[in-house]
Design an enzyme around this catalytic site. Structure first.
Site, PDB file in Angstrom:
ATOM      1  N   ALA A  24       0.749  -1.253  -0.069  1.00  0.00           N
ATOM      2  CA  ALA A  24       0.215   0.015  -0.038  1.00  0.00           C
ATOM      3  C   ALA A  24       0.711   1.397   0.023  1.00  0.00           C
ATOM      4  O   ALA A  24       0.485   2.326  -0.676  1.00  0.00           O
ATOM      5  CB  ALA A  24      -0.851   0.068   1.253  1.00  0.00           C
ATOM      6  N   GLU A  63      -0.944   6.140   6.421  1.00  0.00           N
ATOM      7  CA  GLU A  63      -0.245   4.776   6.213  1.00  0.00           C
ATOM      8  C   GLU A  63       0.991   4.207   6.928  1.00  0.00           C
ATOM      9  O   GLU A  63       1.102   3.075   7.734  1.00  0.00           O
ATOM     10  CB  GLU A  63      -0.042   4.741   4.702  1.00  0.00           C
ATOM     11  CG  GLU A  63       0.057   3.290   4.313  1.00  0.00           C
ATOM     12  CD  GLU A  63      -0.877   2.265   4.239  1.00  0.00           C
ATOM     13  OE1 GLU A  63      -0.501   1.424   4.904  1.00  0.00           O
ATOM     14  OE2 GLU A  63      -2.052   2.462   3.649  1.00  0.00           O
ATOM     15  N   GLU A  70       0.783  -1.800  13.290  1.00  0.00           N
ATOM     16  CA  GLU A  70       0.600  -3.238  12.749  1.00  0.00           C
ATOM     17  C   GLU A  70       1.909  -4.051  13.252  1.00  0.00           C
ATOM     18  O   GLU A  70       1.800  -5.187  13.767  1.00  0.00           O
ATOM     19  CB  GLU A  70       0.182  -3.328  11.281  1.00  0.00           C
ATOM     20  CG  GLU A  70      -1.113  -3.011  11.004  1.00  0.00           C
ATOM     21  CD  GLU A  70      -1.510  -3.266   9.677  1.00  0.00           C
ATOM     22  OE1 GLU A  70      -0.306  -3.847   8.751  1.00  0.00           O
ATOM     23  OE2 GLU A  70      -2.497  -3.107   8.965  1.00  0.00           O
TER      24      GLU A  70
END
Length: 123
Positions: A24, A63, A70
């Protein structure tokens, strides 16, 4: 001065890590590369150019934060944990909302440009 240099190197390392591990983020780099000349094509106004490029940069920032959350969550525990799952979902939602903001901003700019061309009789 040395502190600024080290901070710059750390930032560069973070960008490289994100680019190497996150598809991404790589796609957003491509979007930024395309957005920069396209913003200059769509509008002569500096503030609109800044907005069009800025929303892509904002998307990249969110992001990066999502990726950091994460990666940290995966490092804390490799097992499934409902609270960590919700935290990851919230970070992902932040990316989704930012993507919507960027998308709507670009759609509006393109619609204005098309409207101007139509008004000038070029369409």
């Amino acid at each position: 001065m040395l502190r600024i240099w080290r901070a710059t190197l750390n930032s560069w390392a973070g960008l490289k890590a994100a680019a190497s591990s996150e598809a991404a983020f790589r796609e957003e780099i491509i979007a930024l590369v395309l957005a920069m000349p396209l913003a200059f094509f769509l509008t002569p106004l500096a503030w609109k150019r800044l907005t069009l490029i800025g929303v892509i940069l904002l998307l990249m920032v969110v992001e990066l934060l999502n990726t950091a959350i994460e990666k940290l969550s995966d490092h804390v525990t490799a097992t499934q944990h409902p609270d960590i799952g919700r935290i990851k979902d919230m970070a992902s939602a932040a990316v989704g909302i930012t993507l919507a903001i960027a998308g709507f901003t670009w759609i509006l700019a393109i619609a204005e440009w098309i409207g101007l061309l139509a008004w000038l009789g070029l369409l």
